[in-house]
Design an enzyme around this catalytic site. Structure first.
Site, short mmCIF file in Angstrom:
data_model
loop_
_atom_site.label_atom_id
_atom_site.label_comp_id
_atom_site.label_asym_id
_atom_site.label_seq_id
_atom_site.Cartn_x
_atom_site.Cartn_y
_atom_site.Cartn_z
N ASP A 294 57.41 63.47 -7.52
CA ASP A 294 56.83 63.01 -6.26
C ASP A 294 57.02 64.14 -5.26
O ASP A 294 58.16 64.44 -4.87
CB ASP A 294 57.53 61.74 -5.78
CG ASP A 294 56.91 61.15 -4.51
OD1 ASP A 294 56.18 61.88 -3.81
OD2 ASP A 294 57.17 59.97 -4.22
N ASN B 28 47.99 71.36 -5.24
CA ASN B 28 46.81 70.51 -5.30
C ASN B 28 47.08 69.07 -4.88
O ASN B 28 46.16 68.38 -4.45
CB ASN B 28 46.26 70.53 -6.74
CG ASN B 28 45.21 69.47 -6.97
OD1 ASN B 28 44.12 69.51 -6.41
ND2 ASN B 28 45.54 68.48 -7.80
N ARG C 262 58.03 76.63 -0.54
CA ARG C 262 59.35 77.19 -0.26
C ARG C 262 60.14 77.43 -1.54
O ARG C 262 60.77 78.48 -1.71
CB ARG C 262 60.13 76.25 0.67
CG ARG C 262 61.51 76.78 1.06
CD ARG C 262 62.23 75.83 1.98
NE ARG C 262 62.50 74.54 1.35
CZ ARG C 262 63.08 73.52 1.99
NH1 ARG C 262 63.42 73.64 3.27
NH2 ARG C 262 63.30 72.38 1.35
N TYR D 256 43.75 62.60 8.18
CA TYR D 256 43.56 63.35 6.93
C TYR D 256 43.06 64.75 7.24
O TYR D 256 43.57 65.75 6.69
CB TYR D 256 42.57 62.64 6.01
CG TYR D 256 42.18 63.50 4.83
CD1 TYR D 256 43.05 63.70 3.78
CD2 TYR D 256 40.95 64.16 4.80
CE1 TYR D 256 42.72 64.52 2.71
CE2 TYR D 256 40.61 64.97 3.74
CZ TYR D 256 41.48 65.15 2.69
OH TYR D 256 41.15 65.98 1.64
N LYS E 49 44.74 68.67 6.47
CA LYS E 49 44.09 69.77 5.77
C LYS E 49 43.93 71.00 6.69
O LYS E 49 43.93 72.14 6.19
CB LYS E 49 42.75 69.32 5.20
CG LYS E 49 42.90 68.41 3.99
CD LYS E 49 43.67 69.11 2.86
CE LYS E 49 43.71 68.30 1.58
NZ LYS E 49 44.38 69.02 0.48
N VAL F 240 34.44 65.65 -4.16
CA VAL F 240 34.53 65.96 -5.60
C VAL F 240 34.64 64.63 -6.35
O VAL F 240 35.38 63.72 -5.92
CB VAL F 240 35.76 66.84 -5.90
CG1 VAL F 240 35.80 67.20 -7.39
CG2 VAL F 240 35.75 68.10 -5.04
#
Length: 242
Positions: free
Chosen positions: A60, A87, A120, A151, A155, A184
């Site tokens: 997670d 991703n 990191r 959202y 981004k 997508v």
């Protein structure tokens, strides 16, 4: 050529397609997501189809220690790290007034904190290998998105963070890339609660393989870095920018 990669959000969609594309290059893969059974199945497919070493590491990305353990396990298994594909991401809610605090925190913790934790933890190893750091951004991270501003803000954060990290580590030999899709056809949620795979028919919008191919291109440059790749459906500007 890179030898080892971590792909987050690897249990479906862009992440799964990316794992196949990188494995086709002969790159060993650590698959990270929350669905252990899906990761195990994909890892077996990669090993069978491409002859690479693939390991499922249920993770997670919101959990700092889990992400650190993912990177440590990958380096221990493969002896180093050459590529990180950030991703993992999700969308929740719509209008600001309709977004509850739990959904807000889930979205920002996944899309921002998870990206930070993975970056990191991976950067010391990517610096050692002069590797590639690839972020999956979004059309929403470049243009206003009135129907889901939180959202979109996550981004915009990803894109700004990625380019700023690139400025910081470029002279250390690390290539940093951002790949920006529009819609997508994946399990990723649409604005009405349905997934894009349910909302769009094949051929209407971008397929995961197209994004994965762009990630593969960015992650396998030998002497250069790809700063940014935009992959938008062909009619995107016509119905979005009024």
């Amino acid at each position: 050529m890179p030898r080892t990669a971590i792909v987050t959000g690897a249990s479906s969609g862009i992440g799964e397609a990316t794992a196949h594309e990188l494995a086709d290059e002969g790159i060993d893969i650590a698959l990270a997501a929350r669905r252990a059974d899906r990761l195990e199945s994909i890892a077996a497919d990669l090993e069978s189809e491409y002859g690479v070493d693939a390991v499922a590491v249920p993770t997670d990305v919101r959990e700092e220690t889990a992400v650190e353990a993912l990177v440590e396990a990958t380096v221990e298994r493969f002896g180093g790290l050459d590529v990180l594909v950030n991703n993992a991401g999700l969308a929740r809610g719509h209008l600001v007034t309709e977004l509850d605090t739990d959904d807000y925190r889930t979205m920002t913790e996944t899309n921002e904190d998870g990206v930070f934790f993975a970056t990191r933890a991976a950067l010391p190893h990517l610096t050692e290998s002069e590797g590639h750091l690839v972020f999956v951004g979004s059309f929403a991270g470049q243009y206003p998105r009135p129907f889901n501003p939180v959202y979109a803000a996550t981004k915009w954060w990803v894109r700004g963070f990625a380019h700023s990290v690139g400025a910081q580590v470029g002279d250390e030999g690390v290539a940093v890339s951002v790949v920006n899709p529009s819609e997508v056809r994946t399990e990723f949620g649409g604005d009405d609660g349905d997934s894009f795979a349910e909302t769009f028919e094949p051929g209407e919008v971008t397929e995961p393989i197209e994004i994965a191919e762009a990630i593969r291109f960015a992650a396998t440059r030998e002497r250069s870095g790809v700063s940014e790749i935009d992959l938008y459906r062909r009619d995107k500007f016509a119905d979005t920018i009024k």
